[in-house]
Design a protein around this motif. Structure first.
Motif, mmCIF file in Angstrom:
data_model
loop_
_atom_site.group_PDB
_atom_site.id
_atom_site.type_symbol
_atom_site.label_atom_id
_atom_site.label_comp_id
_atom_site.label_asym_id
_atom_site.label_seq_id
_atom_site.Cartn_x
_atom_site.Cartn_y
_atom_site.Cartn_z
ATOM 1 N N ALA A 170 0.829 -1.204 0.000
ATOM 2 C CA ALA A 170 0.000 0.000 0.000
ATOM 3 C C ALA A 170 0.865 1.257 0.000
ATOM 4 C CB ALA A 170 -0.930 -0.014 1.217
ATOM 5 N N ILE A 200 -8.746 -6.350 1.365
ATOM 6 C CA ILE A 200 -9.584 -5.160 1.587
ATOM 7 C C ILE A 200 -8.718 -3.968 1.990
ATOM 8 C CG2 ILE A 200 -11.356 -4.161 3.099
ATOM 9 C CD1 ILE A 200 -12.678 -6.960 3.150
ATOM 10 N N TYR A 201 -7.786 -4.183 2.918
ATOM 11 C CA TYR A 201 -6.902 -3.091 3.346
ATOM 12 C C TYR A 201 -6.185 -2.475 2.147
ATOM 13 C CZ TYR A 201 -3.018 -0.667 5.595
ATOM 14 O OH TYR A 201 -2.111 0.288 5.978
ATOM 15 N N GLY A 203 -6.954 -2.746 -1.006
ATOM 16 C CA GLY A 203 -7.915 -2.180 -1.947
ATOM 17 C C GLY A 203 -8.294 -0.749 -1.616
ATOM 18 N N HIS A 204 -8.376 -0.424 -0.326
ATOM 19 C CA HIS A 204 -8.677 0.965 0.055
ATOM 20 C C HIS A 204 -7.551 1.902 -0.386
ATOM 21 C CE1 HIS A 204 -12.310 -0.060 2.067
ATOM 22 N NE2 HIS A 204 -11.750 -0.657 3.114
ATOM 23 N N ALA A 205 -6.301 1.466 -0.230
ATOM 24 C CA ALA A 205 -5.166 2.304 -0.644
ATOM 25 C C ALA A 205 -5.169 2.505 -2.157
ATOM 26 C CB ALA A 205 -3.854 1.660 -0.196
ATOM 27 N N THR A 207 -7.744 2.450 -4.115
ATOM 28 C CA THR A 207 -8.838 3.379 -4.415
ATOM 29 C C THR A 207 -8.396 4.817 -4.178
ATOM 30 O OG1 THR A 207 -10.486 1.715 -3.788
ATOM 31 C CG2 THR A 207 -11.202 4.008 -3.846
ATOM 32 N N GLU A 208 -7.766 5.053 -3.042
ATOM 33 C CA GLU A 208 -7.270 6.403 -2.715
ATOM 34 C C GLU A 208 -6.296 6.909 -3.777
ATOM 35 O OE1 GLU A 208 -4.428 8.528 0.693
ATOM 36 O OE2 GLU A 208 -5.446 6.631 1.141
ATOM 37 N N TYR A 214 -7.243 -3.548 -9.894
ATOM 38 C CA TYR A 214 -6.701 -4.342 -8.784
ATOM 39 C C TYR A 214 -6.830 -5.798 -9.233
ATOM 40 C CZ TYR A 214 -6.371 -5.640 -3.725
ATOM 41 O OH TYR A 214 -6.007 -6.136 -2.494
ATOM 42 N N ALA A 232 -16.644 -4.321 -0.497
ATOM 43 C CA ALA A 232 -15.888 -3.578 0.517
ATOM 44 C C ALA A 232 -15.036 -2.457 -0.057
ATOM 45 C CB ALA A 232 -14.994 -4.533 1.302
ATOM 46 N N VAL A 233 -14.604 -2.558 -1.329
ATOM 47 C CA VAL A 233 -13.709 -1.553 -1.909
ATOM 48 C C VAL A 233 -14.298 -1.019 -3.219
ATOM 49 C CG1 VAL A 233 -11.689 -2.666 -0.880
ATOM 50 C CG2 VAL A 233 -12.342 -3.234 -3.230
ATOM 51 N N ARG A 234 -13.825 0.164 -3.608
ATOM 52 C CA ARG A 234 -14.336 0.770 -4.844
ATOM 53 C C ARG A 234 -13.411 0.564 -6.037
ATOM 54 N NH1 ARG A 234 -14.604 5.154 -1.612
ATOM 55 N NH2 ARG A 234 -13.450 6.446 -3.104
#
Length: 358
Positions: A170, A200-201, A203-205, A207-208, A214, A232-234
């Protein structure tokens, strides 16, 4: 026209440049033995396909495939494709061998027609951009240096293979986005290194950081887990790269709602026939089917599939050496030889070279 002989030639394969993948996976291939499959017809036209696992190919051809193929019309590719799937029920063929006969049949058909494979498949484009697909490097700083070199060499986009540590990966993904700015398309490939919480963790990074896709963060055994990840993620998910079942399994990924992109390839999806089935399936859902891996067959697929956007060009070294088929503008151009064109690339018949034969 009939197939009158089926030959496998075992050829010495030199070691790849030394590199590594994520933690837990072997790195670059050592020297080994590849196999060249030749389907020889009564009209003297041959179809050729290549496997990096020559001894396994030789065994399967000797025990199962030769008798199935001799006497068959090589233009009946659909019939023969289904026969291979029937044999798979008994053999559980390695994914990388499911399509080797099909590739040779398409090569032969292109030679009969006098057309490059991509035109035989319909033809969509004559050039496509290539993204730089990294191996695993030692540090964030080295990745940033490699990225600068890739962009300077003309690559318009970069995909990371990193360490397989969700926190470190990340940090790398965020650092690379900051380094190259918002305009450069970036992708990330997890090489199936994570469980659901870590996926999931990360995936959030992603997305940011605004990554384009991904790819394969988890083993593709559980579509339910991928569905949970997609909720859970975008970040858009690119899925179904190594899953068995070609278009049939890919359809289940799509039906689950977890996919934005799907993978297709000749190498892992049952040859050219399987790859095109997946491309058309994805197109019917307005999805992209991105071609996995490089090489001549996949150059043809990239030229034939409208809903693919990039050619994958592996970057194995630092200093970076641009793949010869990628030009200074980061483009790969359509092959021109009839069929797949391996012979034109080789300029020789490797199975006749005493230095190469096993």
């Amino acid at each position: 026209m009939r197939i009158v002989d089926v030959k496998v030639h075992l050829i010495k394969q030199p070691a790849a440049p030394t590199f590594r993948w994520r933690a837990g996976l072997p790195g670059s291939e050592p020297a080994g033995i590849s196999g060249i499959l030749r389907l020889i017809t009564d009209e003297g036209i041959e179809g050729i396909a290549i496997s990096n696992r020559g001894k396994i190919l030789d065994d399967i051809v000797e025990r199962r495939l030769r008798d199935e193929l001799i006497g068959q019309d090589p233009l009946q590719k659909e019939w023969l494709w289904h026969r291979i799937w029937e044999i798979d029920r008994i053999e559980e063929l390695p994914l990388y061998l499911l399509g080797v006969v099909d590739v040779a049949l398409w090569d032969l058909t292109g030679k009969v027609a006098g057309l490059p494979l991509y035109q035989l498949l319909g033809g969509y484009r004559s050039a496509i951009p290539a993204y730089a697909s990294t191996v695993t490097f030692a540090s964030v700083e080295e990745y940033l240096d490699v990225a600068d070199q890739c962009l300077a060499l003309g690559y318009p986009a970069i995909k990371l293979h990193a360490w397989g540590d969700a926190r470190k990966d990340a940090e790398l993904c965020l650092a690379l986005r900051k380094h190259v700015g918002d305009a450069i398309p970036l992708m990330y490939d997890g090489s199936a290194g994570f469980d659901l919480p870590d996926a999931i963790y990360l995936g959030h990074a992603l997305t940011e950081a605004g990554y384009l896709w991904y790819e394969e963060p988890m083993r593709e055994f559980s579509i339910t887990s991928y569905k949970q990840l997609s909720v859970a993620v975008r970040i858009p998910l690119l899925v179904a790269e190594t899953s068995d079942g070609a278009h049939m399994n890919t359809a289940d990924f799509i039906a689950s709602g977890c996919s934005t992109f799907v993978r297709t390839s000749a190498g892992l999806k049952g040859g050219v026939t399987g790859a095109m089935r997946i491309a058309h399936l994805a197109d019917s859902f307005q999805m992209r089917a991105e071609v996995h891996g490089g090489g001549l067959v996949h150059q043809h697929l990239c030229m034939a599939i409208p809903n693919t956007t990039y050619y994958e060009s592996l970057v194995m070294t630092n200093p970076v050496v641009r793949e010869p088929d990628v030009d200074e503008h980061g483009l790969v151009h359509a092959p021109t030889a009839p069929g797949i064109g391996s012979e034109a690339l080789w300029g020789t018949r490797p199975w006749e070279d005493d230095a190469l034969r096993v």
